[in-house]
Scaffold this motif. Structure first.
Motif, PDB file in Angstrom:
ATOM      1  N   ASN A   1       0.823  -1.198   0.000  1.00 22.67           N
ATOM      2  CA  ASN A   1       0.000   0.000   0.000  1.00 22.67           C
ATOM      3  C   ASN A   1       0.864   1.258   0.000  1.00 22.67           C
ATOM      4  N   ALA A   2       1.942   1.259   0.816  1.00 21.08           N
ATOM      5  CA  ALA A   2       2.835   2.423   0.875  1.00 21.08           C
ATOM      6  C   ALA A   2       3.523   2.657  -0.464  1.00 21.08           C
ATOM      7  N   ALA A   3       3.977   1.561  -1.109  1.00 22.12           N
ATOM      8  CA  ALA A   3       4.652   1.705  -2.392  1.00 22.12           C
ATOM      9  C   ALA A   3       3.716   2.255  -3.458  1.00 22.12           C
ATOM     10  N   LEU A   4       2.511   1.749  -3.502  1.00 25.78           N
ATOM     11  CA  LEU A   4       1.557   2.226  -4.499  1.00 25.78           C
ATOM     12  C   LEU A   4       1.169   3.685  -4.258  1.00 25.78           C
ATOM     13  N   LEU A   5       0.985   4.052  -2.975  1.00 21.76           N
ATOM     14  CA  LEU A   5       0.628   5.438  -2.672  1.00 21.76           C
ATOM     15  C   LEU A   5       1.796   6.389  -2.986  1.00 21.76           C
ATOM     16  N   ARG A   6       3.022   5.951  -2.683  1.00 18.45           N
ATOM     17  CA  ARG A   6       4.172   6.795  -3.023  1.00 18.45           C
ATOM     18  C   ARG A   6       4.242   7.031  -4.521  1.00 18.45           C
ATOM     19  N   TRP A   7       4.002   5.986  -5.297  1.00 20.48           N
ATOM     20  CA  TRP A   7       4.006   6.157  -6.754  1.00 20.48           C
ATOM     21  C   TRP A   7       2.884   7.092  -7.195  1.00 20.48           C
ATOM     22  N   GLY A   8       1.704   6.941  -6.584  1.00 16.16           N
ATOM     23  CA  GLY A   8       0.583   7.762  -7.012  1.00 16.16           C
ATOM     24  C   GLY A   8       0.712   9.216  -6.612  1.00 16.16           C
TER      25      GLY A   8
END
Length: 319
Positions: free
Chosen positions: A52-59
């Motif tokens: 979740n953190a990785a996807l949010l950082r990318w977004g």
């Protein structure tokens, strides 16, 4: 897709994957929970949080870049813009970056316009003061010199010696007034052009400060607008002043050369250099003058190895 739905979709993806694993994986939870089951659950939670953190950082990465640029943007260094994200960047983020870039365009234009007005008013005031010093103070001191000369010729010693001393003091004051006039308004720039003005400027600095000034001026420089020549002259003047007063320099090289589309001024000294965080009003003034002429100012300096000021002024396009 808006930022809200992007964040919602990323979280739904992670939670859906976790639910699918719970449904189809051969994992059960006992009551009370066994140690191996607790380890599996905690490990799954950790994987879910990391994903979740990785996807949010990318977004949200474009917002981070926008924040960093907002914290460091300087209107005296134009052209700092953020790239607009592609179709996958999110409509809200894209519109925010576009609005910020458009705001920078307006602010830079307004800053350039206001700086131009201020600098033109400053040059006008310099011209007025220089004219008054030349016409009023200079002529008055010249008249005083003539009166002192007549009085000294008719006087007897020791009064004659005192009058001669008064003449010397007055003559030195008149020379200082003339130097101030040249500093305020370079008449030679209007009369003889940029190369002669820079030659006179460097000669005066070498004479009054003891700097070893090396000149290198290309022949056949293209014609520039009066405002552009004044900007070149003022930047060279400020660079020499900084080298003499603040850099403890002994040698300064001043070059003026032409390229295919520009005239390049370089002033290099062997002083102690400066730090970027220590830029004072003089350097900020040079940046504002560069904007006034549509020029590019590059200042490179390493503490202990000297400073190089490079001003690139585009030549007028032939119609």
């Amino acid at each position: 897709m808006s930022l809200f739905w992007r964040v919602f979709g990323l979280n739904a993806l992670v939670l859906g994957a976790a639910t699918a694993l719970l449904l189809w994986a051969p994992v059960t939870v006992s009551v009370p929970v066994l140690l191996t089951e607790a380890v599996i659950l905690v490990g799954g939670l950790a994987v879910m949080l990391v994903a979740n953190a990785a996807l949010l950082r990318w977004g949200l990465a474009p917002l981070g870049r926008l924040t960093r640029l907002m914290a460091t943007v300087d209107l005296l260094r134009p052209g700092q813009r953020l790239p607009v994200p592609g179709p996958g960047g999110g409509s809200e983020v894209t519109e925010l970056i576009r609005a910020f870039n458009a705001m920078l365009d307006r602010l830079e234009q307004e800053r350039a316009t206001s700086s131009a007005r201020a600098l033109l008013a400053q040059e006008s005031e310099r011209r007025r003061i220089a004219q008054e010093l030349h016409d009023e103070v200079g002529q008055s001191m010249t008249a005083i010199l003539l009166v002192l000369k007549r009085a000294a010729d008719a006087a007897q010693d020791p009064l004659r010696e005192e009058l001669h001393q008064a003449q010397e003091i007055t003559r030195e004051g008149l020379d200082e007034v003339r130097r101030l006039v040249r500093h305020l308004r370079p008449g030679v720039l209007d009369d003889l052009g940029l190369v002669s003005a820079l030659t006179s400027l460097t000669h005066n600095y070498a004479t009054h400060t003891g700097l070893h000034v090396v000149r290198s001026f290309d022949a056949g420089l293209p014609a520039l607008e009066q405002q552009a020549e004044l900007v070149l002259y003022r930047v060279a003047q400020e660079s020499l002043t900084n080298a003499a007063r603040h850099a403890d320099a002994e040698r300064v090289e001043v070059s003026l050369r032409r390229t295919e589309e520009a005239v390049v001024l370089e002033v290099t000294d062997d002083g102690r250099g400066i730090e970027a965080a220590c830029e004072g009003a003089g350097i900020r003034g040079m940046r504002e003058r560069a904007l006034l002429a549509g020029a590019a100012l590059l200042l490179t300096s390493t503490p202990g190895t000297g400073t190089r000021v490079r001003l690139t002024v585009p030549t007028p396009r032939k119609s």
